[in-house]
Design an enzyme around this catalytic site. Structure first.
Site, PDB file in Angstrom:
ATOM      1  N   GLY A 153      51.169  34.931  36.036  1.00  0.00           N
ATOM      2  CA  GLY A 153      50.216  34.863  37.135  1.00  0.00           C
ATOM      3  C   GLY A 153      48.827  35.366  36.798  1.00  0.00           C
ATOM      4  CG  HIS A 154      46.196  38.424  34.604  1.00  0.00           C
ATOM      5  ND1 HIS A 154      45.508  38.563  33.418  1.00  0.00           N
ATOM      6  CD2 HIS A 154      45.482  39.128  35.522  1.00  0.00           C
ATOM      7  CE1 HIS A 154      44.450  39.328  33.597  1.00  0.00           C
ATOM      8  NE2 HIS A 154      44.410  39.689  34.874  1.00  0.00           N
ATOM      9  CG  PHE A 155      43.242  34.738  35.493  1.00  0.00           C
ATOM     10  CD1 PHE A 155      42.961  35.163  36.779  1.00  0.00           C
ATOM     11  CD2 PHE A 155      42.812  35.515  34.440  1.00  0.00           C
ATOM     12  CE1 PHE A 155      42.228  36.330  36.995  1.00  0.00           C
ATOM     13  CE2 PHE A 155      42.096  36.679  34.655  1.00  0.00           C
ATOM     14  CZ  PHE A 155      41.802  37.091  35.921  1.00  0.00           C
ATOM     15  N   PRO A 186      46.227  31.827  30.841  1.00  0.00           N
ATOM     16  CG  PRO A 186      48.207  31.705  29.615  1.00  0.00           C
ATOM     17  CD  PRO A 186      47.161  30.850  30.297  1.00  0.00           C
ATOM     18  CB  ILE A 187      43.513  36.450  29.456  1.00  0.00           C
ATOM     19  CG1 ILE A 187      43.118  36.935  30.855  1.00  0.00           C
ATOM     20  CG2 ILE A 187      42.795  35.168  29.102  1.00  0.00           C
ATOM     21  CD1 ILE A 187      41.667  37.377  30.940  1.00  0.00           C
TER      22      ILE A 187
END
Length: 146
Positions: free
Chosen positions: A45-47, A51-52
């Site tokens: 969920g990030h992002f 994703p990071i």
């Protein structure tokens, strides 16, 4: 105490263990690394679709390698006596420069500023595999044995 023993004495377990190996350790500092696996829980969920690694996870990785591993090394005589560790973050100031992506390997390098009354304060930085500065800061914690 060797690197493997230090890692085995960490009070963390997957999915919240962010230490793969320690490459150097002395009474003045420590360096180690971790690879952020693509399937890690926080990437879901990030992002969305990009994703990071969250900054709080980068900070936690720096704290685990740069403060807790060093603290275990400094208190190894107490730990050999089978005393339990109690760890508390007391302060943190971190500046972030570039993102860490899934499957990226990072190296954490920590230099002890002081260790008094079981409070350990370190200057810590994180580098990526291209030797670029990801983040750096000062992290302090209390490391007690009971």
């Amino acid at each position: 105490m060797n690197s493997e023993q230090i890692i085995n004495n960490l009070p963390y377990a997957p999915p919240f263990l962010f230490v793969d190996a320690l490459t150097e350790i002395s009474e003045n500092g420590v360096s180690g690394n971790y690879i952020f696996k693509e399937e890690a829980f926080f990437y879901k969920g990030h992002f969305k679709e990009n994703p990071i690694t969250p900054g709080v996870i980068l900070t936690e990785t720096m704290a685990q390698i740069g403060v807790v591993c060093l603290g275990i090394y400094l208190l190894q005589d107490e730990i050999v006596l089978k005393r339990k560790l109690q760890i508390a973050l007391t302060s943190n100031q971190t500046d972030f420069y570039i993102p860490v992506l899934p499957n990226e390997k990072v190296t954490v390098i920590s230099e002890k500023e002081y260790f008094r009354f079981n409070k350990l304060k370190c200057k810590v930085k994180m580098m990526n595999s291209k030797n670029e500065l990801v983040c750096r800061g000062t992290i302090s914690g209390m490391i007690l044995t009971k």
